[in-house]
Design an enzyme around this catalytic site. Structure first.
Site, mmCIF file in Angstrom:
data_model
loop_
_atom_site.group_PDB
_atom_site.id
_atom_site.type_symbol
_atom_site.label_atom_id
_atom_site.label_comp_id
_atom_site.label_asym_id
_atom_site.label_seq_id
_atom_site.Cartn_x
_atom_site.Cartn_y
_atom_site.Cartn_z
ATOM 1 N N ASP A 1 -68.977 51.955 -32.131
ATOM 2 C CA ASP A 1 -68.474 51.631 -30.706
ATOM 3 C C ASP A 1 -67.666 52.913 -30.198
ATOM 4 O O ASP A 1 -66.867 53.616 -30.960
ATOM 5 C CB ASP A 1 -67.576 50.351 -30.623
ATOM 6 N N HIS B 1 -78.201 49.753 -23.700
ATOM 7 C CA HIS B 1 -76.901 49.939 -23.399
ATOM 8 C C HIS B 1 -76.543 51.235 -22.755
ATOM 9 O O HIS B 1 -75.723 51.352 -21.890
ATOM 10 C CB HIS B 1 -76.192 49.215 -24.400
#
Length: 306
Positions: free
Chosen positions: A146, A220
């Site tokens: 992340d 994404h």
């Protein structure tokens, strides 16, 4: 020179505790005085538990700002913009205060969070609390790293902090957006690894980004790695952390920036996409909250005591 709240640009931590409050009626004066004491409280415990690398952040809700600080308003501060397209939803929830406590010790976070609640006492209602943690080598519970595109070094400050030229009265502050995402991990884990990688646009184990021509328009990365009219990357500073137990799991998303616009552009790209090409990660996770705050400089917090 304005001094920023140190947690905005701090390096990642092992543990996070996020507290969201609403102010009770006629408690504004008390809250102003109490919040001036929080930086000293954070500093005290950061010194006492120096190995924990404790940092804290205090944010004031966009909808509460005028009541809390009627003297002036940050130029770009506005409520969280709710978005929806078909079953893809980014809801807006109004919170008055945001307190972020991060360190490398969960017990220290608990101690400091308890002291914050004691200080605010009966002037607030604790609406939500989220305990978060670092997962493996900085990964989300989906198994992917992340914040790979996060600004590094001094560039973090350039992205996150308002300059004198932009808004002198609020220099050293930052616009903050938060969302609590709830993952559907059984559905996500039903995918083959290559299918998961296509959803993200990079490899899972080695965290290697796909070549541009290989990225699906629904990935994404494709939906969030945006460019401005001059071809420069649109950036935010993420301080997100996973949270969860055996029933619920997700990501507590935290983004700081010198302007609200980059976050809003990214969220719009995820939900509305480009034609039919929305962010397919939203098939496997759902935002259950969303809120906007302003994080004032330490100088402005200190001035509240005057």
């Amino acid at each position: 020179m304005a001094r920023e709240q140190f947690g905005i640009c701090a390096e990642p931590s092992l543990h996070g505790y996020y507290l969201l409050f609403n102010a009770l009626e006629d408690k504004d004066n008390y809250l102003r005085q109490a919040l001036t004491r929080l930086p000293a409280l954070f500093a005290h415990y950061a010194d006492q538990f120096s190995e924990s690398n404790l940092t804290g952040v205090v944010g004031i809700g966009a909808n509460y700002w005028d009541e809390f600080y009627p003297q002036a308003r940050p130029k770009q501060l506005k409520p969280f913009v709710a978005m929806q397209n078909e079953d893809r939803v980014a809801p807006s929830v109004s919170y008055d205060l945001y307190i972020e406590i991060r360190s490398d010790r969960g017990d220290v976070n608990h101690i400091v969070s308890s002291k914050v609640c004691e200080l605010l006492a009966d002037s607030v209602e604790l609406v939500e609390q989220v305990r978060a943690f670092r997962y493996l080598d900085g990964r989300d519970l989906t198994g992917f790293v992340d914040g790979t595109e996060n600004p590094q070094g001094r560039h973090r400050r350039e992205v996150a902090l308002i300059s004198d030229e932009e808004d002198q009265a609020f220099a050293g502050g930052s616009y903050l957006h938060i969302q609590r995402y709830r993952h559907n991990l059984p559905l996500w884990n039903s995918l083959e690894e290559k299918e998961q990688e296509d959803v993200f646009g990079r490899t899972k184990v080695d965290n290697i980004e796909y070549e541009s021509e290989a990225k699906p328009l629904t990935s994404h990365i494709k939906r969030t790695n945006l460019k401005d009219d001059d071809g420069k990357s649109i950036e935010i500073v993420r301080q997100s952390m996973p949270y969860g137990d055996m029933k619920l799991q997700g990501l507590f998303f935290v983004a700081y920036c010198r302007s609200p616009e980059p976050f809003e552009l990214m969220l719009h790209s995820m939900i509305h996409g480009e034609g039919p090409h929305f962010d397919h990660m939203l098939k496997y996770t759902q935002a259950e909250t969303g809120a906007a705050f302003f994080v004032p400089s330490l100088n402005l917090l200190e001035s509240l005591a005057e």
